[in-house]
Every structure is written in structure tokens, then in C-alpha cells.
Design a protein around this motif. Sequence first.
Motif, PDB file in Angstrom:
ATOM      1  N   TYR A 338       0.927  -1.228   0.062  1.00 13.41           N
ATOM      2  CA  TYR A 338      -0.049   0.234   0.004  1.00 13.41           C
ATOM      3  C   TYR A 338       0.979   1.225  -0.200  1.00 13.41           C
ATOM      4  O   TYR A 338       0.535   2.105  -0.876  1.00 13.41           O
ATOM      5  CB  TYR A 338      -0.814  -0.129   1.268  1.00 13.41           C
ATOM      6  N   VAL A 341       2.380   1.824  -3.353  1.00 17.31           N
ATOM      7  CA  VAL A 341       1.447   2.493  -4.281  1.00 17.31           C
ATOM      8  C   VAL A 341       1.591   4.080  -4.105  1.00 17.31           C
ATOM      9  O   VAL A 341       1.517   4.819  -4.957  1.00 17.31           O
ATOM     10  CB  VAL A 341       0.044   1.829  -4.318  1.00 17.31           C
ATOM     11  N   ASP A 345       2.705   6.581  -6.948  1.00 13.49           N
ATOM     12  CA  ASP A 345       1.932   7.720  -7.340  1.00 13.49           C
ATOM     13  C   ASP A 345       2.331   9.220  -7.221  1.00 13.49           C
ATOM     14  O   ASP A 345       2.242   9.922  -8.020  1.00 13.49           O
ATOM     15  CB  ASP A 345       0.530   7.712  -6.803  1.00 13.49           C
ATOM     16  N   SER A 384       7.277   6.552 -11.191  1.00 10.27           N
ATOM     17  CA  SER A 384       6.552   5.744 -10.551  1.00 10.27           C
ATOM     18  C   SER A 384       7.172   4.441 -10.070  1.00 10.27           C
ATOM     19  O   SER A 384       7.030   3.940  -9.151  1.00 10.27           O
ATOM     20  CB  SER A 384       5.358   5.107 -11.212  1.00 10.27           C
ATOM     21  N   GLY A 388       7.909   3.066  -6.445  1.00 10.81           N
ATOM     22  CA  GLY A 388       7.618   1.768  -5.627  1.00 10.81           C
ATOM     23  C   GLY A 388       8.927   1.079  -5.189  1.00 10.81           C
ATOM     24  O   GLY A 388       8.830   0.436  -4.202  1.00 10.81           O
ATOM     25  N   SER A 412       2.631  -1.972  -7.532  1.00  8.44           N
ATOM     26  CA  SER A 412       2.936  -0.737  -7.376  1.00  8.44           C
ATOM     27  C   SER A 412       2.698   0.204  -8.488  1.00  8.44           C
ATOM     28  O   SER A 412       2.037   1.287  -8.551  1.00  8.44           O
ATOM     29  CB  SER A 412       4.091  -0.435  -6.427  1.00  8.44           C
ATOM     30  N   GLY A 415      -0.649  -0.025  -9.803  1.00  6.39           N
ATOM     31  CA  GLY A 415      -1.645   0.931  -8.506  1.00  6.39           C
ATOM     32  C   GLY A 415      -1.523   2.313  -9.074  1.00  6.39           C
ATOM     33  O   GLY A 415      -2.669   3.350  -8.933  1.00  6.39           O
ATOM     34  N   SER A 416      -0.333   2.877  -9.380  1.00  4.64           N
ATOM     35  CA  SER A 416      -0.218   4.232  -9.975  1.00  4.64           C
ATOM     36  C   SER A 416      -1.150   4.634 -11.268  1.00  4.64           C
ATOM     37  O   SER A 416      -1.518   5.528 -11.444  1.00  4.64           O
ATOM     38  CB  SER A 416       1.046   4.690  -9.977  1.00  4.64           C
ATOM     39  N   ASP A 419      -4.716   4.698 -10.242  1.00  5.14           N
ATOM     40  CA  ASP A 419      -4.911   6.129  -9.745  1.00  5.14           C
ATOM     41  C   ASP A 419      -5.105   7.065 -10.629  1.00  5.14           C
ATOM     42  O   ASP A 419      -6.057   7.932 -10.794  1.00  5.14           O
ATOM     43  CB  ASP A 419      -3.666   6.565  -8.793  1.00  5.14           C
ATOM     44  N   SER A 467      -6.874   3.501  -4.974  1.00  9.79           N
ATOM     45  CA  SER A 467      -5.980   3.081  -5.776  1.00  9.79           C
ATOM     46  C   SER A 467      -5.295   1.938  -5.030  1.00  9.79           C
ATOM     47  O   SER A 467      -4.895   0.902  -5.418  1.00  9.79           O
ATOM     48  CB  SER A 467      -5.254   3.885  -6.513  1.00  9.79           C
ATOM     49  N   GLY A 468      -4.834   2.455  -3.765  1.00 10.22           N
ATOM     50  CA  GLY A 468      -4.126   1.388  -3.041  1.00 10.22           C
ATOM     51  C   GLY A 468      -4.982   0.144  -2.686  1.00 10.22           C
ATOM     52  O   GLY A 468      -4.528  -0.860  -2.452  1.00 10.22           O
ATOM     53  N   THR A 471      -5.413  -2.145  -5.478  1.00 13.81           N
ATOM     54  CA  THR A 471      -3.869  -2.756  -5.731  1.00 13.81           C
ATOM     55  C   THR A 471      -4.105  -3.938  -4.711  1.00 13.81           C
ATOM     56  O   THR A 471      -3.381  -5.158  -4.974  1.00 13.81           O
ATOM     57  CB  THR A 471      -3.038  -1.864  -5.505  1.00 13.81           C
TER      58      THR A 471
END
Length: 481
Positions: A338, A341, A345, A384, A388, A412, A415-416, A419, A467-468, A471
Motif C-alpha cells: 500500500y 502504491v 503515485d 512511478s 515503488g 505498485s 496501482g499508480s 490512480d 487505488s491502494g 491494488t
Amino acid sequence: MNSEILYIVAALFLGVFISEYAARQKWINHIISRKLLHLFAGTAVLRIMVIVEEKELLFWLGVFFTIFLFIIIKFGILKEVNSSGRKSWGIVLFPLSFSILIYFSKSDLTSAVLAFSIMTFADAFAAIIGIKFAKKEYYLGKDKKSFLGSTIFFLTTSLILVTYFLVINSTISLQTGALIFSISMIITLIEAISSNGSDNFFVPIFSFILIQLLIVNEGNSFIVDSIFGFILGALVAALSNKFRVLTKDGAIATLILAYFIYGFGGLKWTLPIFTFFILSSLLSRIRHSKNRKVEDRFEKTGNRDAMQVIANGGVGLFLVVLNSFFNNELFYIIFVLYIAVMCADTWATEIGTYFQAATYNIRTFKIVESGVSGGVSMPGLVGSLAGGMVILLSSFIWINNFVLLAVMLTLSFIGSLIDSFMGATIQVQHKCNICKLVTEKDFHCDQKTDFYKGLSFINNDSVNFLSGLLTCILFFIWIYS
């Protein structure tokens, strides 16, 4: 059912309507009326906790009053007791927190009784005395607080904990005294930063967690860590506020976060989140010196506030507490993912807007200006990956599985991108009436902006959290596939 319980329940009903009537007749201030009801109800509930042995009955009593109070607030029956210019659900959260405490208590209700005592007496005394005698006031959240009221809250909380230790042990050691001070201060800060009646939920819940883990289970190794966590958090918060990295409420939220993360997780849990916070803050300062204009598009710029701290670190607090109750290495892995991520981002935004390279809308692939929500650029994508990776490197001592780390790095990065996609689709966007700039801000050019697109209740903090969360769900899918 014990006849005394029926009398107490009947008295609670009566107390609700007497306090409302007294406020309507202007016999007492509506806030005082609410706090007197709070004090009366809390005392009655504590009495019930003493005389009732069945946890299930206690739990359902709490559920019943939660539903009952929800109905009367929903339909505006308590207009005076709840009058504050808006509906406040604090009175509903009071019995809800009680039910949660009972549900998670074991056979011994000591932690629940102490936590609910703090909420009952410390909160009520602080409000009543603060309203009557306070001269200096302050804001951390949306609600007005007073220095006198917060002092009374701290002293009452300390007195409750000191009384418990004296009854149990007859003496209080230096370590115990430091522990009482740190717990009382953290609970006071939680109350101070809470708004819209949310202290009726957060104060008893966090009091229960701290009391259960640090007092009832005294002797656990993390008692010393919790004291050190408080010192560390206070130092970081003070320096961050001084150098304008955090707002005042952001500094308080960071202190609370550091207390829990280091206190219950030690260096293992603290290193990743501090790596994210320190390096991202430095990166933001560097980008600010090169490209300050892009901040016109961002909802929040400059110092990080409490909501940003909570959006980035609140999940970590939740996971470290879960791990303290139910020790499982998976909680730590999810925590690191988490934070990775969040860092991916953040670095994508900071590095992407620093270089101001060609930026494309992630949904349409059309060229957009740098800094627009949902925009991606090649420097941003590299940033990004770097963000991560730095978080995973900070946890490498404890997660030394290369396959797992590779999967987490990939997620990760994904995840970005999630986002960015939500930023381009569901995140609320506004448009300035003066300069026609599309921005996340509610105000621009000293004027309130117009709604442009997205969902009005989804802001940047919400997108970061979602987003976190998504993921982490992808990670679980990978594990169990």
C-alpha cells in the motif's frame, strides 16, 4: 432480564427527551444539554456493563440504541440537542462504539470499561468546563476546541488510568507513568483532531486498542516502543510543522500515526512509511522550485494536511493494529504494498511535472497539459517505478523473497496507473470562471469554481485510498489464483 437494566434503559429514554425539552425551553445551552445527556448515558451504560454478565445482551443493547438514535436524528426529532447548523451523528456513534468494544472484548471487559469511561467523563467534562470558562480556542479539524477543554480531557483521562493502576498494582513506576502520559496525550490529540461528532467513535475505539495492548497486557515488549514512538512522532511532527512540510493538523495526525506504527511495529513497520514521507517531501520541494505553476491544478499544495496523512498512512495504522492482535506476516506485506502504491503515485506526479514532458490522458491518449488529473508522461512512469522500488528496498531486510518483491513492484506501478485512470474518470474536477482553468480546487482566482466533471464526493485523497485498496485486492487475487 434484570429489573435494574429495564429501569436504566427506561431512564435513558427519559433522559434523551428531558435534555431535548430543557434545550427547547432555553433552560440550558444546547451543547451543554447534549453533553449532560452524554454524561448521563455513559454513566448508565457503565453501570449496565458492571451488572450484566452476558456479552451478547450488552452487544444488542448497543445495537438497539444505535438504531433508535439514528432514527430520531434522521427525522430531526432532537432538533435542539443536535442543533449545530447540520446533522451531527456523534450521538449515534456513541452506542455504536460501545457495541464494537463489547464485540471485540474477550471475557474480561476491563479494556472496554476503561475506554468507555474515558469517552464518558473526559469528553463531557472537557466540553462543559471548556464552554463555561475557556478563553483561548483553536481549530485542528472542523470543530472549535479550547485549550482548557483539551487540558481537562487530558487530566481526566490520566486520572482514570492512574486510578486503574493504583487499584491493580498499588504503585506506579516511572515507565508506567510515561506510558500513562503518552496514552493520555494521544487520546487527547485524537479527540482534538476529530470533527462532526466522530470523537464519539474514535476516542473509545483507540482508547480500547491502547489499553488492551499496552495496559491490560502489560509486560509486552512494545510498551517501551510505544513511549519511544510518541517521542519520535512528536519530534517529526514539530520539525515538519516548523519547516512547513505539514500543517498543524497534519503534524498532529503524523504524531498519532508514528505512535501507533512505531509503538506496535517497531523499525520494521516504521522504515517504509518514513522513507515515503521524507523522500517524497524532499522531492516535492525540488519540484516546487522548478514548476510551481502546476500547483494551480492540484486540490492541495504545499504543506500536507491531516487528510493527506490519513489517506497515505491510515491503512498502515489499521494493519499494524490488526497485526498486534492477530500476528500474521501478510499484514506487513499488504502494508508495504500500500505504501509502495502511495509512493509510486506521488513520485509519478512530482517527477512528471518537474520535467514537464509530453503528457497524455490515460483514458483517451490525447495530449493534455502537465499536471492535469489522469495525465501520464514518460518521466512520470519512470518516477512511478522508482517510487515503488524505494519503498520495497526499505523493507528488503524483512521481505527478501525476490519473486514476491517483483510482483509487489509490478503491482505498485499498476496501482499508480489505476490512480491516474480514476483521476481521469471519477475524480471531481472544477473549472475556474475567470481563467477557465480545469482544476481540483474549490476556489481559484479568488472565486468559487464550477463543477466540471467526475463525482463530487471523490477527491484526490479518495482516489489515493481507492487505488491502494484496489491494488491490494489484485495482490490477494494473485495469491489465491
